[in-house]
Design a protein around this motif. Structure first.
Motif, short mmCIF file in Angstrom:
data_model
loop_
_atom_site.label_atom_id
_atom_site.label_comp_id
_atom_site.label_asym_id
_atom_site.label_seq_id
_atom_site.Cartn_x
_atom_site.Cartn_y
_atom_site.Cartn_z
N PRO A 92 48.61 1.28 -125.45
CA PRO A 92 48.89 2.54 -124.75
C PRO A 92 48.84 3.73 -125.71
CG PRO A 92 50.88 1.20 -124.97
CD PRO A 92 49.75 0.39 -125.49
N VAL A 93 48.35 4.86 -125.22
CA VAL A 93 48.24 6.10 -125.99
C VAL A 93 49.02 7.18 -125.25
CG1 VAL A 93 46.67 7.79 -126.97
CG2 VAL A 93 45.98 5.41 -126.86
N LEU A 94 49.94 7.85 -125.98
CA LEU A 94 50.79 8.87 -125.39
C LEU A 94 50.70 10.16 -126.19
CD1 LEU A 94 53.99 6.71 -124.79
CD2 LEU A 94 52.22 7.26 -123.14
N ILE A 95 50.92 11.28 -125.51
CA ILE A 95 50.95 12.59 -126.17
C ILE A 95 52.35 13.18 -125.99
CG2 ILE A 95 50.06 14.94 -126.17
CD1 ILE A 95 47.43 13.89 -125.21
N TRP A 96 52.94 13.59 -127.12
CA TRP A 96 54.19 14.34 -127.10
C TRP A 96 53.82 15.78 -127.35
CZ3 TRP A 96 59.33 12.06 -128.91
CH2 TRP A 96 59.42 10.72 -128.57
N GLY A 97 53.78 16.59 -126.32
CA GLY A 97 53.40 17.98 -126.47
C GLY A 97 54.59 18.90 -126.28
N ASP A 98 54.80 19.80 -127.22
CA ASP A 98 55.86 20.80 -127.09
C ASP A 98 55.54 21.69 -125.90
OD1 ASP A 98 58.15 22.01 -129.10
OD2 ASP A 98 57.25 23.53 -127.80
N GLU A 99 56.57 22.12 -125.17
CA GLU A 99 56.32 22.93 -123.98
C GLU A 99 55.78 24.31 -124.31
OE1 GLU A 99 59.77 23.46 -121.58
OE2 GLU A 99 61.01 24.08 -123.26
N ALA A 100 55.87 24.74 -125.59
CA ALA A 100 55.34 26.04 -125.99
C ALA A 100 53.84 25.98 -126.31
CB ALA A 100 56.10 26.56 -127.21
N VAL A 101 53.28 24.77 -126.38
CA VAL A 101 51.86 24.62 -126.69
C VAL A 101 51.03 24.97 -125.46
CG1 VAL A 101 50.08 22.94 -127.35
CG2 VAL A 101 52.33 22.82 -128.37
N PRO A 102 49.95 25.73 -125.61
CA PRO A 102 49.09 26.04 -124.46
C PRO A 102 48.52 24.76 -123.83
CG PRO A 102 48.53 27.42 -126.34
CD PRO A 102 49.51 26.41 -126.83
N TYR A 103 48.43 24.77 -122.53
CA TYR A 103 47.93 23.62 -121.77
C TYR A 103 46.53 23.21 -122.21
CZ TYR A 103 46.65 20.85 -117.67
OH TYR A 103 46.23 19.86 -116.84
N GLY A 104 45.69 24.19 -122.53
CA GLY A 104 44.32 23.89 -122.95
C GLY A 104 44.26 23.07 -124.22
N GLN A 105 45.20 23.26 -125.13
CA GLN A 105 45.19 22.49 -126.37
C GLN A 105 45.58 21.04 -126.10
OE1 GLN A 105 47.33 24.36 -129.53
NE2 GLN A 105 46.69 22.85 -131.02
N VAL A 106 46.52 20.81 -125.20
CA VAL A 106 46.90 19.45 -124.85
C VAL A 106 45.73 18.74 -124.17
CG1 VAL A 106 48.49 18.05 -123.46
CG2 VAL A 106 49.34 20.05 -124.69
N VAL A 107 45.01 19.45 -123.31
CA VAL A 107 43.85 18.85 -122.64
C VAL A 107 42.77 18.51 -123.67
CG1 VAL A 107 41.97 19.31 -121.02
CG2 VAL A 107 44.30 19.93 -120.43
N THR A 108 42.57 19.35 -124.67
CA THR A 108 41.60 19.07 -125.73
C THR A 108 41.96 17.78 -126.46
OG1 THR A 108 41.20 21.42 -126.00
CG2 THR A 108 40.50 20.00 -127.80
N VAL A 109 43.24 17.60 -126.76
CA VAL A 109 43.69 16.37 -127.42
C VAL A 109 43.46 15.17 -126.51
CG1 VAL A 109 45.69 15.18 -128.39
CG2 VAL A 109 45.34 17.60 -128.86
N MET A 110 43.75 15.31 -125.21
CA MET A 110 43.55 14.21 -124.26
C MET A 110 42.08 13.80 -124.21
SD MET A 110 46.02 15.20 -121.07
CE MET A 110 45.61 13.74 -120.13
N VAL A 111 41.19 14.77 -124.16
CA VAL A 111 39.76 14.47 -124.10
C VAL A 111 39.31 13.76 -125.37
CG1 VAL A 111 37.47 15.53 -124.07
CG2 VAL A 111 39.22 16.31 -122.48
N ALA A 112 39.79 14.21 -126.52
CA ALA A 112 39.43 13.57 -127.79
C ALA A 112 39.92 12.13 -127.84
CB ALA A 112 39.99 14.37 -128.96
N LEU A 113 41.12 11.88 -127.33
CA LEU A 113 41.65 10.52 -127.32
C LEU A 113 40.86 9.61 -126.37
CD1 LEU A 113 45.47 11.28 -127.40
CD2 LEU A 113 44.05 10.39 -129.26
N GLN A 114 40.45 10.16 -125.24
CA GLN A 114 39.63 9.36 -124.32
C GLN A 114 38.26 9.09 -124.91
OE1 GLN A 114 39.90 11.52 -120.61
NE2 GLN A 114 41.68 10.33 -119.96
N GLN A 115 37.70 10.03 -125.66
CA GLN A 115 36.42 9.81 -126.34
C GLN A 115 36.57 8.77 -127.44
OE1 GLN A 115 35.30 13.73 -127.62
NE2 GLN A 115 34.38 14.27 -125.65
N ALA A 116 37.77 8.64 -127.99
CA ALA A 116 38.03 7.66 -129.04
C ALA A 116 38.17 6.25 -128.48
CB ALA A 116 39.28 8.03 -129.82
N GLY A 117 38.21 6.12 -127.16
CA GLY A 117 38.25 4.80 -126.55
C GLY A 117 39.53 4.47 -125.80
#
Length: 129
Positions: A92-117
Motif C-alpha cells: 500500500p502507498v499513502l500520502i500524508w499531505g499537510d492541509e496548507a499544501v496546494p491541492y495541485g501539488q498533492v495530485v502531482t505526487v499522486m500521479v508520480a506514485l501511480q507512474q512508479a507502479g
C-alpha cells in the motif's frame, strides 16, 4: 427414485450470483479522496507496512523508507517507490499531505506514485475532534 434434485443447488447458485453482482462494483471504485479533518473510514489492517510519502506545509517531500528524514526530490521518490513496487506490487502507498499544501501539488505526487507502479494511492486524514 434415482434422480438428484438439483433445484436447491440452482437456488444457491443464483443467490451467490446476485451477491457477487452487487459487491463487484463496490470493489472497483477509484481512489477515495478525503480532505484533512474529514470523517473517513479507516483502511483495513494490512500485513505489510505501507510506503508513506509526506508533504509538509512548505511543500517539501519525505519518504518513510529507513530512518532518514531528509528532503527528497519528486524524481528520487518516484525511483525509490518504483523499486519497492517491483519487489512487492501489492504494497500500500499513502500520502500524508499537510492541509496548507496546494491541492495541485498533492495530485502531482499522486500521479508520480501511480507512474512508479502503485496500483492505488490513498490519502491519510484525521478525524475531526
Amino acid at each position: 427414485m434415482s434422480e438428484i434434485n438439483v433445484v436447491p443447488y440452482i437456488d444457491v447458485m443464483l443467490v451467490l450470483l446476485i451477491i457477487f453482482m452487487v459487491t463487484a462494483p463496490m470493489l472497483m471504485q477509484g481512489v477515495k479522496v478525503d480532505l484533512p479533518e474529514a470523517s473517513a473510514d479507516p483502511v483495513e489492517n494490512q500485513d505489510s507496512e505501507p510506503v508513506i510519502v509526506s508533504v509538509n506545509a512548505s511543500g517539501q517531500l519525505f519518504l518513510n523508507l529507513g530512518n532518514e528524514e531528509q528532503v527528497l526530490a519528486l524524481a528520487t521518490i518516484k525511483d525509490r517507490v518504483a523499486k519497492v513496487m517491483k519487489r512487492n506490487p501489492q504494497k500500500p502507498v499513502l500520502i500524508w499531505g499537510d492541509e496548507a499544501v496546494p491541492y495541485g501539488q498533492v495530485v502531482t505526487v499522486m500521479v508520480a506514485l501511480q507512474q512508479a507502479g502503485a496500483p492505488s494511492v490513498g490519502l491519510v486524514t484525521e478525524n475531526p475532534q
